[in-house]
Design a protein around this motif. Structure first.
Motif, PDB file in Angstrom:
ATOM      1  N   LEU A 159       0.721  -1.258   0.047  1.00  0.00           N
ATOM      2  CA  LEU A 159       0.017   0.010   0.129  1.00  0.00           C
ATOM      3  C   LEU A 159       0.839   1.110   0.027  1.00  0.00           C
ATOM      4  O   LEU A 159       0.569   2.267  -0.784  1.00  0.00           O
ATOM      5  N   ASP A 160       1.952   1.291   0.690  1.00  0.00           N
ATOM      6  CA  ASP A 160       2.907   2.451   0.779  1.00  0.00           C
ATOM      7  C   ASP A 160       3.528   2.658  -0.492  1.00  0.00           C
ATOM      8  O   ASP A 160       3.515   3.697  -1.041  1.00  0.00           O
ATOM      9  N   ALA A 161       3.736   1.538  -1.508  1.00  0.00           N
ATOM     10  CA  ALA A 161       4.469   1.744  -2.633  1.00  0.00           C
ATOM     11  C   ALA A 161       3.406   2.428  -3.752  1.00  0.00           C
ATOM     12  O   ALA A 161       3.711   3.173  -4.447  1.00  0.00           O
ATOM     13  N   LEU A 162       1.994   1.898  -3.483  1.00  0.00           N
ATOM     14  CA  LEU A 162       1.019   2.361  -4.494  1.00  0.00           C
ATOM     15  C   LEU A 162       0.638   3.822  -4.145  1.00  0.00           C
ATOM     16  O   LEU A 162       0.348   4.771  -4.889  1.00  0.00           O
ATOM     17  N   THR A 163       0.517   4.200  -2.711  1.00  0.00           N
ATOM     18  CA  THR A 163       0.369   5.543  -2.579  1.00  0.00           C
ATOM     19  C   THR A 163       1.588   6.442  -2.976  1.00  0.00           C
ATOM     20  O   THR A 163       1.269   7.626  -3.474  1.00  0.00           O
TER      21      THR A 163
ATOM     22  N   ALA B 219       9.316 -11.008  -3.452  1.00  0.00           N
ATOM     23  CA  ALA B 219       9.224  -9.230  -3.139  1.00  0.00           C
ATOM     24  C   ALA B 219      10.700  -8.886  -2.971  1.00  0.00           C
ATOM     25  O   ALA B 219      11.858  -9.751  -2.704  1.00  0.00           O
ATOM     26  N   VAL B 220      11.149  -7.565  -3.421  1.00  0.00           N
ATOM     27  CA  VAL B 220      12.331  -7.188  -3.448  1.00  0.00           C
ATOM     28  C   VAL B 220      12.304  -6.531  -2.081  1.00  0.00           C
ATOM     29  O   VAL B 220      11.547  -5.562  -1.789  1.00  0.00           O
ATOM     30  N   THR B 221      13.360  -7.017  -0.972  1.00  0.00           N
ATOM     31  CA  THR B 221      13.374  -6.086   0.208  1.00  0.00           C
ATOM     32  C   THR B 221      14.584  -5.695   0.436  1.00  0.00           C
ATOM     33  O   THR B 221      15.735  -5.906   0.081  1.00  0.00           O
ATOM     34  N   VAL B 222      14.313  -4.535   1.201  1.00  0.00           N
ATOM     35  CA  VAL B 222      15.497  -3.576   1.717  1.00  0.00           C
ATOM     36  C   VAL B 222      15.370  -3.577   3.310  1.00  0.00           C
ATOM     37  O   VAL B 222      14.276  -3.425   3.895  1.00  0.00           O
TER      38      VAL B 222
ATOM     39  N   ALA C  80       9.637  -5.124   2.169  1.00  0.00           N
ATOM     40  CA  ALA C  80       9.230  -5.128   0.882  1.00  0.00           C
ATOM     41  C   ALA C  80       9.096  -3.834   0.096  1.00  0.00           C
ATOM     42  O   ALA C  80       8.312  -2.874   0.519  1.00  0.00           O
ATOM     43  N   VAL C  81       9.878  -3.795  -0.877  1.00  0.00           N
ATOM     44  CA  VAL C  81      10.062  -2.306  -1.610  1.00  0.00           C
ATOM     45  C   VAL C  81       9.722  -2.491  -3.244  1.00  0.00           C
ATOM     46  O   VAL C  81       9.752  -1.478  -3.908  1.00  0.00           O
ATOM     47  N   GLY C  82       9.536  -3.462  -3.595  1.00  0.00           N
ATOM     48  CA  GLY C  82       9.264  -3.782  -4.963  1.00  0.00           C
ATOM     49  C   GLY C  82       8.945  -5.458  -5.164  1.00  0.00           C
ATOM     50  O   GLY C  82       8.749  -6.032  -4.286  1.00  0.00           O
TER      51      GLY C  82
ATOM     52  N   TYR D 123       8.666  -6.485 -13.219  1.00  0.00           N
ATOM     53  CA  TYR D 123       9.424  -5.914 -12.051  1.00  0.00           C
ATOM     54  C   TYR D 123       8.689  -4.645 -11.812  1.00  0.00           C
ATOM     55  O   TYR D 123       8.401  -3.829 -12.983  1.00  0.00           O
ATOM     56  N   TRP D 124       8.908  -4.106 -10.580  1.00  0.00           N
ATOM     57  CA  TRP D 124       8.604  -2.913 -10.273  1.00  0.00           C
ATOM     58  C   TRP D 124       9.192  -2.485  -9.042  1.00  0.00           C
ATOM     59  O   TRP D 124       9.575  -3.444  -8.306  1.00  0.00           O
ATOM     60  N   LEU D 125       9.481  -1.309  -8.781  1.00  0.00           N
ATOM     61  CA  LEU D 125      10.142  -0.631  -7.391  1.00  0.00           C
ATOM     62  C   LEU D 125       9.459   0.322  -7.176  1.00  0.00           C
ATOM     63  O   LEU D 125       8.938   1.166  -7.798  1.00  0.00           O
ATOM     64  N   GLY D 126       9.126   0.480  -5.554  1.00  0.00           N
ATOM     65  CA  GLY D 126       8.577   1.820  -5.146  1.00  0.00           C
ATOM     66  C   GLY D 126       9.820   3.003  -5.479  1.00  0.00           C
ATOM     67  O   GLY D 126      10.640   2.850  -5.562  1.00  0.00           O
ATOM     68  N   PRO D 127       9.052   4.253  -5.569  1.00  0.00           N
ATOM     69  CA  PRO D 127       9.858   5.231  -6.215  1.00  0.00           C
ATOM     70  C   PRO D 127      11.123   5.681  -5.313  1.00  0.00           C
ATOM     71  O   PRO D 127      12.170   5.994  -5.576  1.00  0.00           O
ATOM     72  N   GLU D 128      10.861   5.457  -3.946  1.00  0.00           N
ATOM     73  CA  GLU D 128      12.217   5.825  -2.869  1.00  0.00           C
ATOM     74  C   GLU D 128      13.392   4.729  -3.291  1.00  0.00           C
ATOM     75  O   GLU D 128      14.446   5.310  -2.701  1.00  0.00           O
ATOM     76  N   HIS D 129      13.274   3.692  -3.719  1.00  0.00           N
ATOM     77  CA  HIS D 129      14.210   2.741  -4.029  1.00  0.00           C
ATOM     78  C   HIS D 129      14.682   2.645  -5.603  1.00  0.00           C
ATOM     79  O   HIS D 129      15.648   1.807  -5.906  1.00  0.00           O
TER      80      HIS D 129
END
Length: 192
Positions: free
Chosen positions: A17-21, A67-70, A74-76, A94-100
């Motif tokens: 949800l954070d990544a989509l937001t 999940a790509v995790t940092v 999960a960040v992507g 593939y996709w990543l949230g913008p901060e990563h």
């Protein structure tokens, strides 16, 4: 940073949800998931990211999303789907949230999953495509050793807008890209 690939968990719902937001455009990437809150995110993870066809084994078919995790979050996502055994091919997404983004995580994730798909799942050809108006995704594919093969005109439609896509592929026989692989949690992945 501790960067790993692992199976998606329902406890990743808040991160999804954070990544989509942070980037509403990701909803397109997720097929118009339109997640409405934690329950919707959990249901999406269970339905789309944890399919019943796991584990993917040598000679097996199915879909597999990691999940790509940092640092455990999960960040992507990196996915292997449409596995076709007659020709030993599959589709990669593939996709990543913008901060990563911009840190090389997507290219390293893609290269890691490609190596896994070739060496352990037994595939020969991996394919992907990106909208031509997404040059960052093109850079990810190219850095991970995927060769551009052509443009498919107006292939994708999001709402009323159509997009050209560029297709890429990587073969088992292609040279590896030389990216440092990520740790791959094989908890539900293939075991030889």
């Amino acid at each position: 940073m501790d960067i790993r690939l692992r199976p998606w968990r329902t406890s990743d719902a808040a991160a999804l949800l954070d990544a989509l937001t942070a980037d509403p455009e990701l909803d397109k990437q997720l097929g118009g998931a339109g997640l409405d809150g934690a329950a919707g995110a959990v249901a999406f993870i269970e339905r789309e990211l944890q399919p019943a066809t796991l584990p993917v084994e040598p000679g097996g078919n199915g879909t597999h999303h990691l999940a790509v995790t940092v640092d455990g979050r999960a960040v992507g996502s990196i996915g292997l789907s449409h596995i076709e055994r007659r020709h030993d091919t599959a589709w990669v997404s593939y996709w990543l949230g913008p901060e990563h983004r911009g840190l090389g995580l997507a290219a390293r994730s893609l290269a890691t999953v490609a190596t896994w798909a070739f060496d352990e799942v037994g595939l020969f050809r991996l394919e992907l495509a990106h909208r031509v108006n997404n040059p960052a995704s093109c850079r990810v594919a190219t850095r991970a050793g995927f060769t551009a093969e052509g443009v498919e005109r107006k292939k994708l439609r999001y709402g009323s807008e159509r997009f050209d896509v560029e297709t890429h592929a990587r073969l088992r026989s292609d040279a590896a890209p030389g990216l440092a692989p990520l740790e791959l949690d094989r908890g539900r992945c293939v075991a030889r």
